[in-house]
Write an enzyme that holds these catalytic residues in place. Structure first.
Site, PDB file in Angstrom:
ATOM      1  CE1 TYR A  40      50.614  84.951  36.620  1.00 43.50           C
ATOM      2  CE2 TYR A  40      48.915  83.204  36.299  1.00 43.50           C
ATOM      3  CZ  TYR A  40      50.054  83.929  37.080  1.00 43.50           C
ATOM      4  OH  TYR A  40      50.369  83.486  38.157  1.00 43.50           O
ATOM      5  CB  SER A 110      49.739  78.540  38.265  1.00 40.80           C
ATOM      6  OG  SER A 110      50.590  78.879  38.710  1.00 40.80           O
ATOM      7  CE1 TYR A 111      47.010  85.059  42.908  1.00 40.70           C
ATOM      8  CE2 TYR A 111      45.203  84.856  41.617  1.00 40.70           C
ATOM      9  CZ  TYR A 111      45.876  85.394  42.691  1.00 40.70           C
ATOM     10  OH  TYR A 111      45.329  86.152  43.634  1.00 40.70           O
ATOM     11  CD1 TRP A 159      53.875  84.326  39.725  1.00 41.39           C
ATOM     12  CD2 TRP A 159      53.694  85.142  41.471  1.00 41.39           C
ATOM     13  NE1 TRP A 159      52.822  84.346  39.540  1.00 41.39           N
ATOM     14  CE2 TRP A 159      52.187  85.309  40.895  1.00 41.39           C
ATOM     15  CE3 TRP A 159      53.345  85.998  42.873  1.00 41.39           C
ATOM     16  CZ2 TRP A 159      51.075  85.574  41.189  1.00 41.39           C
ATOM     17  CZ3 TRP A 159      52.107  86.458  43.230  1.00 41.39           C
ATOM     18  CH2 TRP A 159      51.172  86.174  42.454  1.00 41.39           C
ATOM     19  CG  ASP A 252      53.487  71.810  39.682  1.00 34.50           C
ATOM     20  OD1 ASP A 252      53.926  72.773  38.892  1.00 34.50           O
ATOM     21  OD2 ASP A 252      52.577  71.862  40.433  1.00 34.50           O
ATOM     22  CG  HIS A 287      54.565  75.736  38.071  1.00 30.27           C
ATOM     23  ND1 HIS A 287      53.394  75.179  38.645  1.00 30.27           N
ATOM     24  CD2 HIS A 287      54.133  77.061  37.584  1.00 30.27           C
ATOM     25  CE1 HIS A 287      52.631  76.253  38.696  1.00 30.27           C
ATOM     26  NE2 HIS A 287      52.903  77.190  38.236  1.00 30.27           N
TER      27      HIS A 287
END
Length: 573
Positions: A40, A110-111, A159, A252, A287
């Site tokens: 990101y 997250s990622y 996403w 989440d 989330h």
């Protein structure tokens, strides 16, 4: 400890690709390093300068790396594919630097949490501690698909579209790409609840989705087959030796798999420190990055927010314990589990997950739910009955709260169920007003006896806390694609009219139903766009048009011969 900030750092990978990095390194001496790897960008998604300062001030070197094929890093972005090797090579680069003391910790949400599990799966001995936030090791069950086999559609459109927009901007900056394409993608992302991303069928031909091979592969593998098994990091847990602090949210998208990851790590990790030193924190969060505890339909109070539980302090306590042992007087060992218990809206420390004193209690579905007489009974099933409803994929039950993405009010988190519960295709089974507070903490499931006139359909279940004033707040939910009733890798059509016993994984919660409240379970066959609409044909859903769909007439059977039931993890203290 004084630090110097270096941007424009390039880290070479084994195949010659270089990854862009930003480094905070000590001016003198060496230090343990905290690593964050993100797709990101270096100044976004929880990696901003205000978050790094506590780590720098505490004496850590900090390295942020942009994932392969994103922003200034070379190569092609393919989720998960190169992350284990890139993680290993990045750790190798760090420990070779003169300012490194040879110890590495990882963090990020997250990622960025998945990249941590990818790095840990390589078993690199320099990795000494991790803090994983809102993520999971298995991304079939933990993200792209529900444990019951339905596609997580709102995520699967939102996403990839966001990643595609980022990649298109990257190409535009390099003199390639299309400004019109950037505007189209941005428009799709910003349109209300994101429904414009979900109206198009088949989803596999959506004009806003990335055309790259990785998204096609995800849609082409709806079963849990070798494609998914090969990228499941749970198989590498015995090679992982670093203690892990897991931070999760009850609403989440990753919650149920993250809880199971914690259990698995405490049981199977490759060192005693990892098995006994790992921790779990679960708050009343969706989330998102700021971990707010205030929602339009339910306010958990300031005590539920991230600031109140000092997540930055929890990071530092974990890293100090495992990366700087003996530097200062050791802090008291925290409890392995810290949970926010909704209903009473309090934090509580526990010694394990699931809670050792859990008792699983059956609440039997009874009565004719479509006519408003659906009940939940303790002690045994009631009289035989059948609750029938019509599921039309062209008019699905709209998503109202839960563990959904994107993060928008009314779409995820705790939401009053009044609107959706009034639909004729939603069956509500409600218990009596409670005489005393009743705690439910742990995994929730529903066992249903069902029939359908379709060869495939879905069944959904949602646990609801009904307040005395009639407000009905969702706590957790689940879905089962009927073809996967015998296993995610064993799809099998229904025989129309036959009776099947099926089980719906409803994730987990921690809630005290207060005296005067009622426990309710809502049963239906859709939750759109959180999950894709089952076309009821038994075909390849992501390749089908809504015009291909057929209506399913579904029935929930109850009574002594068909004891459909909600199974709740009761805590009696």
């Amino acid at each position: 400890m004084a630090h110097v900030y270096n941007s424009g750092v390039e880290i070479p990978m084994r195949d010659g690709v270089t990854l862009a990095a930003l480094v905070f390194q000590p001016l003198e001496g060496n230090a343990p390093t905290l690593l964050l790897r993100t797709p990101y960008g270096l100044a976004s998604h929880g990696a901003g300068p205000t978050e790094v300062l506590p780590f720098v001030d505490a004496g850590y070197a900090v390295v942020w790396v942009e994932s392969r094929g994103t922003f200034k890093s070379e190569g092609e972005f393919r989720p998960k594919t190169n992350e284990p090797e890139d993680g290993y090579d990045t750790v190798e680069w760090i420990i070779a630097q003169p300012w490194s003391d040879g110890q590495v910790g990882t963090y990020g949400p997250s990622y960025c949490g998945m990249t941590q599990w990818a790095t840990a799966s390589t078993g690199h001995p320099a990795l000494k501690a991790s803090v994983v936030k809102e993520t999971a090791m298995n991304w079939y069950r933990g993200l792209w698909y529900h444990p019951g086999g339905a596609l997580s559609q709102s995520f699967s459109t939102f996403w990839p579209t966001a990643m595609n927009a980022s990649n298109e901007r990257r190409k535009l900056a390099a003199g390639r790409g299309s400004l019109d394409r950037v505007l189209d993608l941005g428009g799709g992302l910003l349109n209300g609840r994101g429904l414009s991303l979900n109206d198009h069928t088949p989803i596999s031909t959506h004009p806003l989705l990335p055309l790259e091979q990785w998204m096609s592969e995800i849609l082409d593998h709806p079963d849990y087959d070798e494609f998914w098994k090969e990228q499941d990091f749970t198989t590498s847990v015995p090679e992982m030796t670093q203690p892990v602090l897991s931070i999760a949210g009850w609403y989440d998208i990753f919650i149920v798999e993250q809880l199971r990851d914690f259990e698995r790590f405490r049981r199977e990790a490759g060192s005693e420190e990892a098995r006994t030193g790992s921790r779990l924190v679960v708050g009343p969060w969706i989330h998102e990055l700021d971990y707010s505890s205030e929602f339009p339909d339910r306010d958990f109070g300031a005590i539920g927010a991230a600031a109140a539980c000092d997540l930055t302090g929890a990071h530092l306590q974990h890293f100090n314990r495992w990366l700087r042992p003996g530097a200062d007087a050791p802090a008291p060992s925290p409890a392995p589990v810290r949970l926010f218990v909704m209903g009473i809206d309090q934090w509580r420390d526990e010694q394990d997950w699931p809670l050792p004193d859990t008792t699983y209690v059956d609440y039997f579905l009874s009565g004719d739910a479509p006519n408003g007489r659906g009940e939940l009974l303790l002690g045994g099933p009631g009289a035989a009955s059948e609750s029938r409803y019509r599921y039309d994929p062209r008019d699905p039950v709209p998503t109202a709260g839960g563990p959904s993405m994107p993060a928008r009010f009314g779409f995820n988190g705790p939401v009053d169920q009044k609107e959706v519960a009034s639909r004729p295709d939603v069956l509500c089974f409600t218990g009596p007003a409670l005489d005393e507070d009743t705690e439910v903490t742990g995994y929730v499931k529903a066992t249903l006896f069902v029939t359908s006139d379709a060869v495939d359909t879905d069944f959904t279940a949602k646990l609801v806390d009904v307040f005395p004033d009639g407000k009905a707040i969702n706590l957790c939910d689940g879905i089962l694609r009927a073809r996967y009733r015998n296993g995610l890798d064993r799809p099998e059509h229904l025989v129309p009219g036959a009776v099947y016993e099926v089980e719906i994984d409803m994730a987990a919660t921690s809630n005290v139903f207060r005296a005067g409240h009622r426990i309710r379970v809502d049963i239906s066959s859709s939750n759109f766009p959180h999950y894709d609409r089952n076309t009821n044909t038994g075909g390849f859903i992501s390749r089908e048009s809504i015009d291909d769909a057929v209506v399913a007439h579904n029935t929930i059977l109850t009574g002594p011969d068909h004891p459909s039931r909600l199974v709740l993890p009761r805590i009696n203290r």
